[in-house]
Design an enzyme around this catalytic site. Structure first.
Site, PDB file in Angstrom:
ATOM      1  N   GLU A 174      70.677 120.347  37.577  1.00  0.00           N
ATOM      2  CA  GLU A 174      69.902 119.321  36.892  1.00  0.00           C
ATOM      3  C   GLU A 174      68.753 119.949  36.095  1.00  0.00           C
ATOM      4  OE1 GLU A 174      70.883 116.365  36.665  1.00  0.00           O
ATOM      5  OE2 GLU A 174      72.388 116.314  38.274  1.00  0.00           O
ATOM      6  N   ARG A 191      70.989 101.416  42.852  1.00  0.00           N
ATOM      7  CA  ARG A 191      72.183 100.580  42.735  1.00  0.00           C
ATOM      8  C   ARG A 191      72.630 100.065  44.088  1.00  0.00           C
ATOM      9  NH1 ARG A 191      77.454 101.513  43.273  1.00  0.00           N
ATOM     10  NH2 ARG A 191      77.115 103.763  43.551  1.00  0.00           N
ATOM     11  N   CYS A 242      68.634 111.071  45.036  1.00  0.00           N
ATOM     12  CA  CYS A 242      68.717 112.423  44.486  1.00  0.00           C
ATOM     13  C   CYS A 242      67.645 112.650  43.425  1.00  0.00           C
ATOM     14  CB  CYS A 242      70.105 112.680  43.909  1.00  0.00           C
ATOM     15  SG  CYS A 242      71.386 112.955  45.155  1.00  0.00           S
ATOM     16  N   HIS A 277      73.464 119.100  41.912  1.00  0.00           N
ATOM     17  CA  HIS A 277      74.429 118.156  42.447  1.00  0.00           C
ATOM     18  C   HIS A 277      75.760 118.844  42.747  1.00  0.00           C
ATOM     19  CE1 HIS A 277      72.319 114.274  41.188  1.00  0.00           C
ATOM     20  NE2 HIS A 277      72.779 114.024  42.403  1.00  0.00           N
TER      21      HIS A 277
END
Length: 216
Positions: free
Chosen positions: A80, A90, A143, A167
């Protein structure tokens, strides 16, 4: 000896395993030469995860911090580039919390860039035979919460450390029907060892000057 802290998450979303912790555990069990590696499992909970990360940094005083998370559906390991100051869940975290459009740290900067040489790390993963890419979004779940939280901790409390978020894909046991990409945790750990060596020896301002951009 370079001191490394590597973290993964506890399982979430009804899963029985989390490949980020599986890989972190394997790396710490067999670290690369020249590195001492401590592995810590973080709770998949907003707030608590960054508190646990702070405690782990204080306890292990690392030179380098690599936080891992699960990115189901991605075909390879993704390093990242940035964490953003927003929580927009979500699904609920493991404590049942589901923040929507809330800052990770109120009043703090909009984003923190990784202090890893992200492109060199991707190159090291590929050289080790592990599919990898630069990612420009860590999502808006726990995350990213930790990716941003780590950047804030480095900027405000632990300036001696460098670090970033990575990730990893699902492990094969999570996609037994073969309908989504997966990598064995041992394969991921093999690539992460190469990443750690590269990250430890390459300052972020000496990263590779190659394109890893995206059009969307």
């Amino acid at each position: 000896m370079t001191r490394v802290l590597i973290t993964g998450f506890a399982p979430f979303g009804g899963e029985s395993v989390n490949p980020s912790w599986q890989a972190a555990f394997l790396v710490a069990a067999e670290p690369p030469a020249g590195l001492t590696v401590t592995a810590v499992e973080l709770p998949c909970v907003f707030g608590e995860s960054v508190d646990a990360l702070r405690d782990a940094i204080r306890a292990s005083t690392p030179d380098l911090v690599i936080c891992l998370g699960q990115a189901g559906g991605r075909p390879g390991v993704t390093v990242e580039r940035i964490g953003i100051n927003i929580d927009d869940a979500r699904i609920p975290d493991n404590a049942g919390d589901r923040p929507i459009d809330e800052p990770v740290v109120p009043g703090a900067p909009a984003a923190y860039f990784s202090t890893l040489p992200v492109k060199a790390c991707v190159a090291a993963l590929r050289e080790a035979g592990v599919p990898a890419a630069v990612s420009n979004t860590a999502g808006t779940f726990v995350c990213n919460h930790v990716a941003y939280g780590l950047g804030h901790l480095i900027a405000t409390e632990f300036p001696h450390a460098r670090g970033g978020f990575v990730h990893v894909p699902w492990s094969p046991e999570q996609v037994t029907d073969g309908t989504a990409p997966a990598l064995p945790p041992a394969t991921v750990a093999h690539g992460l060892r190469a990443l750690l060596v590269t990250a430890a020896g390459t300052p972020a301002d000496q990263d590779l000057k190659v394109t890893e951009g995206a059009t969307h």
